[in-house]
Every structure is written in structure tokens, then in C-alpha cells.
Design an enzyme around this catalytic site. Sequence first.
Site, short mmCIF file in Angstrom:
data_model
loop_
_atom_site.label_atom_id
_atom_site.label_comp_id
_atom_site.label_asym_id
_atom_site.label_seq_id
_atom_site.Cartn_x
_atom_site.Cartn_y
_atom_site.Cartn_z
N ASP A 12 0.67 -1.42 -0.03
CA ASP A 12 0.07 0.04 0.07
C ASP A 12 0.88 1.15 -0.06
OD1 ASP A 12 -2.24 -1.71 -0.37
OD2 ASP A 12 -3.06 -0.73 1.80
N ASN B 222 -2.86 -4.37 -1.00
CA ASN B 222 -3.94 -4.77 -1.86
C ASN B 222 -4.29 -3.37 -2.79
OD1 ASN B 222 -4.65 -3.17 0.71
ND2 ASN B 222 -6.65 -3.17 -0.18
N HIS B 223 -3.45 -2.30 -2.50
CA HIS B 223 -3.83 -1.20 -3.35
C HIS B 223 -2.69 -1.08 -4.55
CE1 HIS B 223 -6.72 1.81 -1.57
NE2 HIS B 223 -6.66 0.69 -0.47
N HIS C 207 1.09 -8.50 3.73
CA HIS C 207 0.10 -7.18 3.66
C HIS C 207 -1.15 -7.38 4.55
CE1 HIS C 207 -1.34 -3.09 3.00
NE2 HIS C 207 -2.45 -3.66 2.58
N ASP D 86 -8.75 9.61 -22.92
CA ASP D 86 -7.72 10.47 -22.73
C ASP D 86 -7.54 11.43 -21.52
OD1 ASP D 86 -9.88 12.23 -22.91
OD2 ASP D 86 -9.35 13.02 -24.89
N SER E 95 -9.44 13.71 -20.42
CA SER E 95 -9.53 15.25 -20.70
C SER E 95 -10.75 16.00 -19.72
CB SER E 95 -10.04 15.46 -22.23
OG SER E 95 -11.26 14.83 -22.43
N ASN F 18 -22.70 25.04 -22.09
CA ASN F 18 -22.31 25.90 -22.96
C ASN F 18 -23.05 25.19 -24.21
OD1 ASN F 18 -20.74 23.80 -23.37
ND2 ASN F 18 -18.73 24.87 -23.53
N ASP G 269 -22.26 22.93 -26.40
CA ASP G 269 -21.55 22.44 -27.37
C ASP G 269 -21.42 20.88 -27.58
OD1 ASP G 269 -20.26 21.64 -25.20
OD2 ASP G 269 -18.23 22.18 -25.57
N GLU H 247 -17.82 19.46 -13.49
CA GLU H 247 -18.93 20.16 -13.11
C GLU H 247 -20.25 19.58 -12.88
OE1 GLU H 247 -19.71 23.15 -16.23
OE2 GLU H 247 -17.76 24.31 -16.01
#
Length: 753
Positions: A216, A248-249, A300, A676, A678, A716, A718, A725
Site C-alpha cells: 500500500d 491490496n492497493h 500485507h 484521454d 480530458s 455551453n 457544445d 462540473e
Amino acid sequence: MGCGTSVATETQGKRVERDEAVQTPGPALTMKAAVLIQRWYRRYMARLEMRRRYTWNIFQSIEYAGEQDQLQLSSFFSFMLDNFTQLNGNGPDLISQLLDPVVDPWLDREICYSLILVPESYSGPRLSFPLSVSDTNALLAAFKEQQTLHARYVLQLLYETKKLLKQMPNIIHLSTSYTKEITICGDLHGRLDDLLLIFYKNGLPSAETPYVFNGDFVDRGKKSVEVVILLFAYLLLYPDNMHLNRGNHEDYIMNLRYGFTKEVMQKYKTHGQEILQLFQDVFSLLPVATVIDGKILIVHGGISDQTNLDFLSSIERHKVKSALRFPKRSLEQLDIGQSCRLTKRLRLTDGSRPSSSRSHSKNQRTQNQRKRRCGLSRQDSVASTSSSLSSSSSSSSLCSPRTPSCISPRPCPSSPSIPYSINVLQVPFLDSLTSVPLPSPPQNEQEWKQIVDVLWSDPKIQEGCSPNTFRGGGCYFGPDVTQRLLLQHGLQLLIRSHECKQEGYELCHGGQVITIFSASNYYEEGSNRGAYIKVGRELVPRFYQYQVSRTTRKLTLTQRVRAAEGSALRALKEKLFAHRSELMCGFQEYDQNYTGRVSVSEWALVLEAVLRLDLPWRTLRPHLARLAPDGSVEYQSCFEDMGPGIPLPQVTSNLAETLFRYRTDIEIIFNIIDKDHSGLISIEEFRHTWRLFSAHLGVAIDDSAIDDLARSIDFNKDGSIDFTEFLEAFRVVHKLDSKDPHLSEKMSRKKYS
């Protein structure tokens, strides 16, 4: 003149004598005052300790509930990918890249980094391989100055680490005959300050100061990349003196939920995907256990009643890319039709933590009433009861998915072609009934289970081995399981991590199991200490505690408790808000006359039945709800000081609550689609997100409602949605915070003054 002065002095002396006679208390009065002060102080410290304990329980319960949600989500993805060719035409295509990613073969060659140019404007550390002490010192200095290592060096570092780890066995054997002491550290979770403090107090890794880091390293903290880069760099520099166990992480599916994936993509926007793929390979190659002098086992999580170190040392660990990814089995072998809608109800009938002493009968009563009120079917009730009755099995695994009825693999009109095996054994796989064939499972499944148990299990006080229903993966193992494994392999001590402890460490099972946790302030500033262990040739563990402080002024105990308590209560109130309709349904079951009031005991029963957090609700009541003059609870007051981040009138209340409750799951599905990273997805991709999400929940969400929601957050116009948001709109806002930031602190002081 002199006579007058003499008289005045004599009079003043007599007055002083009288004042001393009045002010000097007798021994009895002094003792009584001391007893009163001591009694007050003890009561004050007892109340402070009570607050500290329930704060800790809140943090831990919410953490484990999140882990269970992640296991259920990944199990659903695995089920969909293995057994269905498409979900509304798009299902598995959206998740196959995550669960079965195709690793580019060029990542196994030096070309993966050699073609990347480092610009002259780059001011960070420049590494040369093989690494030297000057390179690791440069990394330490750069990370202290908040600098980022260039992607070219990150890829080369991971490439070299991968080559080294391929040569290592599953279980590392160490000896104290070559060194004075070995230092063992627990979870770090991206806390760079804790790692640097350990190095400062104990010394940098070297031949004279060997280390074992017990998994971890990443997730949750903001410096996971820096932490894991430093650990890998010292592993390359001192391969015989730096040892890393897998946690485990160290799992790419867990990283998607708990922050490591997002951190990598934010810090390395151009080569982030390649870096993540190499991290995935390196994590799967990490050893799973370490043994010191043949006497101390370090893993772990823990063990189970089926853990076999000989078998564990022989498996091909790199095949288990994720412990959350159940090995592929066809529907003829694995039937999980019973898992539909059971995952969130099994704990209600089965209990949660092994040490819990909740009243099962009262919870059962509340559950049955809620079923009548909320329209749960009789079939669900029978299935839930049968799953609780079958909980005696010691088998451990991960949560089965919440399979929607429309895709249930059981024979039904909607799925006539899916075969169904009759000769199966019903076994509770944590949060659902799973039917498995009577013969022994395949080899790959046995190997997977061995890894899951050592990465996810927790110790318990009770004897035996049982599924870890509270965390959602692995098992609970008792003192008898520990004793049997230690005797079988000639061991005397088990050291594990995986659980945050208030003092940084904890002993259990008669001192045969030690939990070590090295991330201080894990939940909140001052919530816990970090610790590490040093073991010498006598094999007697010595503990060293510390706590990173971000302020120059040291906080008092009261201030630390108050800060942690406030943070925990905020998280708990958000849970209440996200389950508002279910809670109201339960409250109204008791409030037949719609008075808006229920008794304190009924209020506590409903909260536990819905949230299943195993918390002291009566003790927490003053922080969560208001009392009426007659002593009953005004249950509407639970939701008064919370509201949505950005109110959207186009969204129905039921849909809004679903969004609040499963906000993290939606974000994970979105991150899968947003390849991606974005932060923007199209309206059509948004619809795909909801198809996966509705299938995961097993609920029908009206397409028109989704279209209205998409249009309302396309600010907006688009055709793209800013998902940041979107998530902000469905964040719980505490109204008191916006009105007066000091009000909550004043109220807290008033309660305990």
C-alpha cells in the site's frame, strides 16, 4: 513620627496574620479539592476518549464501506466482460480495456523510454542507470522541492524495476546474520512526509539499514508517484537490502477509485497511459510475502485457514494483475444468479464485524418492516435469509456483482440460451450466494484465492475463519488459524499491515500477530500516529512511533480530537443525505401517524438497518438529530444542514439521490470511458455511462430523464459535458459551513463545556 510608624507596622502585621489564617485551607479541605479536580479531569478525559473512539469508528466504517462498493463494482465489470458479448451494444467494449488491457509490446523494450527526449529547460533530477547514491539523493532533494521527475526517467525506472522483479521469488527470505536490524514499515498511502520522516529518524536504505515496506505505497495520498518512485529507486540501488511486499492497493482497479490513476494522468499528461501500464506490470510482479530468519512472516493483509506458503511460493504471481479480477469461469462453472440485489442486504442479517454485539433480532425486525414498506419481494427475503444461514463457511473471496434481473444467468424467458448447472454447492462469497461446482476449483482460481487472502484478510478475536463481509474481500482469521499456520511452517510471529491503528501498531492473538501502519494523520490531522518496527537477531520487535505535523504549533489533544471529530461527522452526515429516501421510509414505518418523530431506539435501529456501519448511534444522536420536548427524535432534522452543490431543477429527487449515493461509482465508470482523461465526454458517451451504471445497480433509469440531465449540465451547449462540473453539482454541501465557518466549532465547544 517613629512611634506612629511603629504602630502602623504592628497593625499591618496583625492584618496579614488574619489573612493568612483565612486563606490557608486545612488538610481535609485541600484533599477534598484535589479529589474534585481529579474527578472532573477523569470525566473530561473519559468524554474525550469516547469522542475519539466513535470518531475512529466512523472513519473506519466509511472506509471499509467504500472498499466494498469498489469490490462490487469491479465484480460486476468482470461478470459482464466474461459472460456477455454486449450490453445495449456497448457494454464490454467500454470496460474490456480496463479489465483485460492489451499491453503494448514496445513497453518490454528499451525503446519505450529511449525515444523520449528530455528538453534542456527541464530543471528536475536527471538519472543515470544503473542508479547511484547521488541519483537517489537528487530524487530526495527534488521531491522535497515539489519537483516532478520527467516521464523519460519514470519509464526507464519502471522498466529496470520490472526486469529486477522478474528474477525475484514470491516469498523473500531474509536473515539478520548479515545486519544488526531490519526495519519493517506498513502502509504509506502516498504520504511522502511520512516516508521522509522515517528516513530521517531511522536512516536511508543501505547495506547497514535494510528495509521491508509492507505494501500500500499508493492511493489516497497526494504524493503516491513520488513515494513509489523513491521506493523503486532504492530497490534498484540496494536489491539485497530493500524489499517491497505487494499490498491490496498495488492493483490497477483499486487505483482507479482511490486516486493513483488520476494522479499519474495529471502529472504525466503525454505519457500517462504508458506509465500506468508499466505500473500495472510492476505491481503484479511484487513479492507477496517476506520471511525473516524462518521465524517471522510478513504479509500485507493476513492469512486464511487455506493459506499454504509452499503453494503460495510456487504460483505465477504476475498473472494476478488485479486481486479484484475473478478468474474467468463460464456460466456452466460459476452461477451467480442468486447475487441479484443481495450484496447490500446480507450484512443486515449476517452482522458486520466479528466483534460486534448488535442485536440481530431487532435488525431483522427492522429489515422485514422496511421490506413491507418499500416493496421488497418475498423472494429477496428468502434469498437473504438463506445467505445468512450459510455463513458458516470459511471460504473467502470478493463480492459478487449486483446482477440485474434483466441479465440474470438463471433460466428465464429473457435468457433461455444460458445454461444452468444443477450439481452445485451454495457458498456465501461475502455479499451474495454464489453457486460453485462440487469438484475442487481450477488451478488459476486456487492461486488467485491465495493472493486475495494474503492481501485482504484481517485478524479477529473469535476462533475460526469467516468471510470478511465488512471490508468486502479476504477473510477474518482467528487465533486458532494463526497458531495452526505458525506451527505448520515453524514460525513464531506474523507481521501484517492493512489496517490503520491509532497508535500506529497493535498486537493481537496473544502477541502472535502485529499490525503495523506507517501513514500518520491517515483520516485527519492528528487522527493517528505512524509507526515502524525494528527486528534484530533476537527477533524481538521494537516499535517506533511518530506523527507528521504540518503546523509549527503543536495541537493539544482536545484540538486534535475536535478536528478529527468534525471531519468524521461531516462524512457521516453525507452518508445520511445520500440515503435519505431509504431512511425516511424506515422512519415512517415506525411513525404511523406521520408526526415526524420516533423514539431514540427506533431512530438508531433504522440508521443501522439502512447504513450498516455498526456505529454507536445513541451516542452520536446529539450530533445528527434534534430531540423533541417529549424526548423523541425529530428525524427530519437529520437532513436540515445539508443540500446539493448546484441545484438542478430538471433532475427528479429520486435520480438526484441516486447520483449522490453512487457519485464515486459514476466517476469510475466515467474515467473508463474518458480514455484521454480530458475531463470531457460527449452526450452519447454520457448515455453509455448510464447504461453501465444502471446495469450495475440493477435498476431502470428512464432514458428521457438521462437526456434531460445531460442537457441541463451541458452549460455551453457544445455537445460535451464537463464531468468535473457534473460531479460538483452532485456533491453534498453543508449549509452551516457557508453561513459561518466558526459556528460548528462553537457548537461543539458548547456541547462539551
